[in-house]
Scaffold this motif. Sequence first.
Motif, PDB file in Angstrom:
ATOM      1  N   LEU A   1     -22.043 -85.300  77.347  1.00  0.00           N
ATOM      2  CA  LEU A   1     -20.740 -85.722  76.824  1.00  0.00           C
ATOM      3  C   LEU A   1     -20.319 -84.864  75.638  1.00  0.00           C
ATOM      4  CD1 LEU A   1     -20.939 -89.637  77.010  1.00  0.00           C
ATOM      5  CD2 LEU A   1     -20.173 -87.993  78.742  1.00  0.00           C
ATOM      6  N   GLU A   2     -21.265 -84.518  74.769  1.00  0.00           N
ATOM      7  CA  GLU A   2     -20.937 -83.675  73.628  1.00  0.00           C
ATOM      8  C   GLU A   2     -20.608 -82.249  74.060  1.00  0.00           C
ATOM      9  OE1 GLU A   2     -23.349 -86.139  70.191  1.00  0.00           O
ATOM     10  OE2 GLU A   2     -24.298 -84.350  71.034  1.00  0.00           O
ATOM     11  N   ALA A   3     -21.100 -81.865  75.232  1.00  0.00           N
ATOM     12  CA  ALA A   3     -20.765 -80.552  75.797  1.00  0.00           C
ATOM     13  C   ALA A   3     -19.400 -80.549  76.461  1.00  0.00           C
ATOM     14  CB  ALA A   3     -21.833 -80.132  76.803  1.00  0.00           C
ATOM     15  N   GLY A   4     -18.728 -81.704  76.495  1.00  0.00           N
ATOM     16  CA  GLY A   4     -17.400 -81.775  77.083  1.00  0.00           C
ATOM     17  C   GLY A   4     -17.389 -81.803  78.588  1.00  0.00           C
ATOM     18  N   LEU A   5     -18.492 -82.261  79.186  1.00  0.00           N
ATOM     19  CA  LEU A   5     -18.601 -82.271  80.650  1.00  0.00           C
ATOM     20  C   LEU A   5     -18.636 -83.686  81.226  1.00  0.00           C
ATOM     21  CD1 LEU A   5     -21.187 -79.361  81.040  1.00  0.00           C
ATOM     22  CD2 LEU A   5     -18.713 -79.263  81.395  1.00  0.00           C
ATOM     23  N   GLY A   6     -18.112 -84.635  80.474  1.00  0.00           N
ATOM     24  CA  GLY A   6     -18.094 -86.015  80.947  1.00  0.00           C
ATOM     25  C   GLY A   6     -17.314 -86.213  82.230  1.00  0.00           C
ATOM     26  N   PHE A   7     -16.341 -85.331  82.504  1.00  0.00           N
ATOM     27  CA  PHE A   7     -15.568 -85.448  83.742  1.00  0.00           C
ATOM     28  C   PHE A   7     -16.435 -85.287  84.986  1.00  0.00           C
ATOM     29  CE2 PHE A   7     -15.604 -80.940  82.721  1.00  0.00           C
ATOM     30  CZ  PHE A   7     -15.815 -80.337  83.946  1.00  0.00           C
ATOM     31  N   ALA A   8     -17.610 -84.654  84.834  1.00  0.00           N
ATOM     32  CA  ALA A   8     -18.502 -84.429  85.974  1.00  0.00           C
ATOM     33  C   ALA A   8     -19.599 -85.485  86.048  1.00  0.00           C
ATOM     34  CB  ALA A   8     -19.119 -83.041  85.889  1.00  0.00           C
ATOM     35  N   VAL A   9     -19.474 -86.549  85.272  1.00  0.00           N
ATOM     36  CA  VAL A   9     -20.476 -87.620  85.247  1.00  0.00           C
ATOM     37  C   VAL A   9     -19.830 -88.903  85.774  1.00  0.00           C
ATOM     38  CG1 VAL A   9     -22.021 -88.979  83.796  1.00  0.00           C
ATOM     39  CG2 VAL A   9     -21.610 -86.559  83.268  1.00  0.00           C
ATOM     40  N   LYS A  10     -20.426 -89.505  86.782  1.00  0.00           N
ATOM     41  CA  LYS A  10     -19.880 -90.713  87.397  1.00  0.00           C
ATOM     42  C   LYS A  10     -20.893 -91.861  87.269  1.00  0.00           C
ATOM     43  CE  LYS A  10     -16.141 -88.560  88.921  1.00  0.00           C
ATOM     44  NZ  LYS A  10     -16.368 -87.253  88.296  1.00  0.00           N
ATOM     45  N   THR A  11     -20.808 -92.565  86.157  1.00  0.00           N
ATOM     46  CA  THR A  11     -21.778 -93.644  85.919  1.00  0.00           C
ATOM     47  C   THR A  11     -21.577 -94.811  86.886  1.00  0.00           C
ATOM     48  OG1 THR A  11     -20.313 -94.522  84.197  1.00  0.00           O
ATOM     49  CG2 THR A  11     -22.102 -93.084  83.491  1.00  0.00           C
ATOM     50  N   ALA A  12     -20.380 -94.947  87.433  1.00  0.00           N
ATOM     51  CA  ALA A  12     -20.111 -96.077  88.323  1.00  0.00           C
ATOM     52  C   ALA A  12     -20.822 -95.951  89.664  1.00  0.00           C
ATOM     53  CB  ALA A  12     -18.602 -96.201  88.546  1.00  0.00           C
ATOM     54  N   LYS A  13     -21.355 -94.790  89.984  1.00  0.00           N
ATOM     55  CA  LYS A  13     -21.979 -94.604  91.302  1.00  0.00           C
ATOM     56  C   LYS A  13     -23.321 -95.310  91.411  1.00  0.00           C
ATOM     57  CE  LYS A  13     -24.664 -90.350  90.625  1.00  0.00           C
ATOM     58  NZ  LYS A  13     -25.039 -89.051  91.185  1.00  0.00           N
ATOM     59  N   GLY A  14     -23.913 -95.694  90.275  1.00  0.00           N
ATOM     60  CA  GLY A  14     -25.227 -96.325  90.294  1.00  0.00           C
ATOM     61  C   GLY A  14     -26.224 -95.514  89.491  1.00  0.00           C
ATOM     62  N   GLU A  15     -27.495 -95.803  89.675  1.00  0.00           N
ATOM     63  CA  GLU A  15     -28.538 -95.189  88.858  1.00  0.00           C
ATOM     64  C   GLU A  15     -28.714 -93.700  89.165  1.00  0.00           C
ATOM     65  OE1 GLU A  15     -30.293 -96.385  86.305  1.00  0.00           O
ATOM     66  OE2 GLU A  15     -28.995 -98.147  86.477  1.00  0.00           O
ATOM     67  N   PHE A  16     -28.915 -92.939  88.108  1.00  0.00           N
ATOM     68  CA  PHE A  16     -29.319 -91.541  88.223  1.00  0.00           C
ATOM     69  C   PHE A  16     -30.017 -91.169  86.924  1.00  0.00           C
ATOM     70  CE2 PHE A  16     -24.931 -91.563  86.657  1.00  0.00           C
ATOM     71  CZ  PHE A  16     -25.005 -90.746  85.541  1.00  0.00           C
ATOM     72  N   VAL A  17     -30.766 -90.087  86.963  1.00  0.00           N
ATOM     73  CA  VAL A  17     -31.513 -89.654  85.785  1.00  0.00           C
ATOM     74  C   VAL A  17     -30.536 -89.307  84.664  1.00  0.00           C
ATOM     75  CG1 VAL A  17     -33.130 -87.973  84.835  1.00  0.00           C
ATOM     76  CG2 VAL A  17     -33.383 -88.742  87.214  1.00  0.00           C
ATOM     77  N   GLY A  18     -30.688 -89.953  83.512  1.00  0.00           N
ATOM     78  CA  GLY A  18     -29.826 -89.703  82.367  1.00  0.00           C
ATOM     79  C   GLY A  18     -28.678 -90.677  82.219  1.00  0.00           C
ATOM     80  N   ARG A  19     -28.474 -91.573  83.182  1.00  0.00           N
ATOM     81  CA  ARG A  19     -27.316 -92.489  83.131  1.00  0.00           C
ATOM     82  C   ARG A  19     -27.341 -93.364  81.886  1.00  0.00           C
ATOM     83  NH1 ARG A  19     -26.062 -97.786  84.912  1.00  0.00           N
ATOM     84  NH2 ARG A  19     -23.889 -98.010  85.664  1.00  0.00           N
ATOM     85  N   ASP A  20     -28.509 -93.911  81.558  1.00  0.00           N
ATOM     86  CA  ASP A  20     -28.583 -94.801  80.395  1.00  0.00           C
ATOM     87  C   ASP A  20     -28.223 -94.050  79.116  1.00  0.00           C
ATOM     88  OD1 ASP A  20     -29.345 -96.822  82.065  1.00  0.00           O
ATOM     89  OD2 ASP A  20     -31.480 -96.727  81.556  1.00  0.00           O
ATOM     90  N   ALA A  21     -28.638 -92.806  79.014  1.00  0.00           N
ATOM     91  CA  ALA A  21     -28.328 -92.008  77.823  1.00  0.00           C
ATOM     92  C   ALA A  21     -26.829 -91.724  77.734  1.00  0.00           C
ATOM     93  CB  ALA A  21     -29.119 -90.698  77.852  1.00  0.00           C
TER      94      ALA A  21
END
Length: 815
Positions: free
Chosen positions: A693-713
């Motif tokens: 997120l600090e790298a400005g790449l939050g648009f490529a992260v889809k937390t709604a899809k379910g569990e993945f490595v790093g989701r909690d962070a």
Amino acid sequence: MTQIPSKARVVIIGGGISGCSVAYHLAKLGWTDILLLERKQLTCGTTWHAAGLVGQLRGSQNMTRLAKYSADLYVKLEEETGIATGMRQNGSITVALTEERREEIYRQATLARAFDVDVQEVSASDVKGMYPHLNIADVVGAVHLPRDGQCDPANIAMALAKGARMGGATIVENVKVTAVHDRDGRVTGVSWQQGEEQGTIETDLVVNCGGMWGRDLAARSGVTLPLHACEHFYIVTEAIPDLQRLPVLRVPDECAYYKEDAGKMLLGAFEPKAKPWGMDGIREDFCFDQLPEDFEHFEPILEKAVRRMPMLETAGIHTFFNGPESFTPDDRYYLGEAPQLQGYWVAAGYNSIGIVSSGGAGFALAQWMNDGEPPFDLWEVDIRRAQPFQRNRRYLKERVTETLGLLYADHFPFRQVETARGVRRSPLHAHLAERGAVFGEVAGWERANWFARDGQEREYRYSWKRQNWFENQREEHLAVRNGVGLFDMTSFGKIRIEGRDALAFLQRVCANQMDVAPGRIVYTQMLNARGGIESDLTVTRLSETAFLAVVPGATLQRDLAWLRRHLGSEEFVVMTDVTAAEAVLVLMGPKAREVIARVSPQDFSNEAFPFGTAQEIEIGMGLARAHRVTYVGELGWELYVSSDQAAHVFEAIEEAGAASGLKLCGLHTLDSCRIEKAFRHFGHDITDEDHVLEAGLGFAVKTAKGEFVGRDAVLRKRDAGLERRLLQFRLRDPEPLIVHNEGIVRDGRMISFVTSGNYGHHLGGAVGLGYVPCRGESEDDILSSRYEIEIAGERFAADVSLRPMYDPKAERTRL
């Protein structure tokens, strides 16, 4: 005789300073059952004859962090263990004899301030005050680091060994490791020999700290550890009357360093062409041995040294020393778990900076082994950067003749290695060479960096200012922005991921939504548990059960290792490196559609071929898979072509592009175009330490899809807010250049450094990316400040943006 146990939690192989440091730090973490085995006696390989220089400033933030840790550790070791370490922080001076070298060391001084290392630029007369014996007639600049120092390397290692024993580690000398055993892809044990006795130790973990023996030991387990010994020379004078304590002195323009020790002077060299040693192996009884003198080899260094320090002319030589040290193909050491064998760890290949490196390296490796992840970004020394072919001994012998000397060579931007070239070539290499390509090398791949005009010399003229290819890059860059350019990107790493569970697997290891229709391309990151970026890649869904991941060529081995590490034992997924099977031609620019339409009957309109999709196409008389993506911010396609058809497809595109002014383009232009678009570069702008997120790449992260490595962070960071942001900078003055590691100054105070930079030929100035602390600040707060970039001590005003300065709405890619 110490009893050798039948079981151990970890077996460390090698008792130099590296192995002793790993044992010490694992013990500090509370590990028990630590066993260190040394084939002869502690320090007997390279450590005992090292010069013992402790310079804190390295080429990056984290390497500096590790060197500073070493210096701090060595200061307190004596009190902890009772063993005198000889550590004294008497400072260091580096002098420049040319304007180019002054630019380099002043840039290093800026970097030191950004890393909070005490540093001062000093005049030649200041140097004379600190070093009265020095001839300063041609000194044009210098920097002084008052907290650098020197130590007794053997005693440092002995102190670390004692500290490890105090923590419960067992250290046994005169024990040779004869084999490392493995089963089902992981370490299971170690066989040893001591005189007539032999045995096997059950263990899940080994650490290869074998120094110049490490490569052959690793090879017996199928592990790639590319290093090769070179002869390393220094002389020690007789005692010089009234010689006072002096800082360490480096004169890189004369390939020399000087160290005062107990009233004597030590003169060491990093000569431009080194002498490899041990090509046919190292004899069994090698222990505290010296190599034959070669005064003729050392004499050019000594002649310059006598002019530099005239007192050496009358000082007698007490010792002429020649001993072997390990060097690697890129002058960086190796740390981490080998990708070929789980549980096989490495700390080796220190390139003559093993003393200052080993304290921090041991700390970092111990933390990595303990936590399952490195304490911070260690990519530049990560063993996973090593390419399998680099274990070739002829390659290593040729390359290390150069890498030893590169330690003191000018560290110009874009400097290319000259030895052991041409190992990996694209099917288009000869075509590009015929058309003026000037090649660089990454991960063994020969890649066209720029194209010379007819009659122009095809080689680099290095400088800290604009180099001889600057105008070539400008022409290529503007062709991509205004017309059409063609790149050869065959060096992309290509991983085919397929099988029944391929989708579920990729959903777990990738942050974006991977459940897309066949033919869709997904830009994504693979994250670690901290939300840091382990890989930056595109994944194309080829069918219901097959995907193609495309990664940078330099990170292919790392990415394969990360994927394999996360594959569950019950998952049916096959991963295949298919890099060599396909060439990649990248056609980019607003005229790309008109060119490709001349060589293919497919419909390339937005409606028929939208951005972010892939299709098989006919092209020329062959076939290709066209991916509509971009790393330059323009309309275009990456064309994946079977290697046997690559030359034909290239020729067809070249012929079709003539009417549109098609221009062949190199990697320098790819980089200058991507920096204008603020596209991130893995290893510089984004690393495993940088939160997505600090790298400005939050648009490529889809937390709604379910569990993945790093989701909690990711969710935690969203709740807590960002502590820093990656910003884009453009210098208002069109003349200066940004490369990387320049200082970022906010409202008069240095706060960070540039992570990557290049010249924005469309934007009209140098452009860089860098992180800015922003805890509790709004975007308006961040952007309302006054920003400057410090280059070699001089500050230049900069415009700043959170969004790409070029085409912020990405309209160009959808023309």
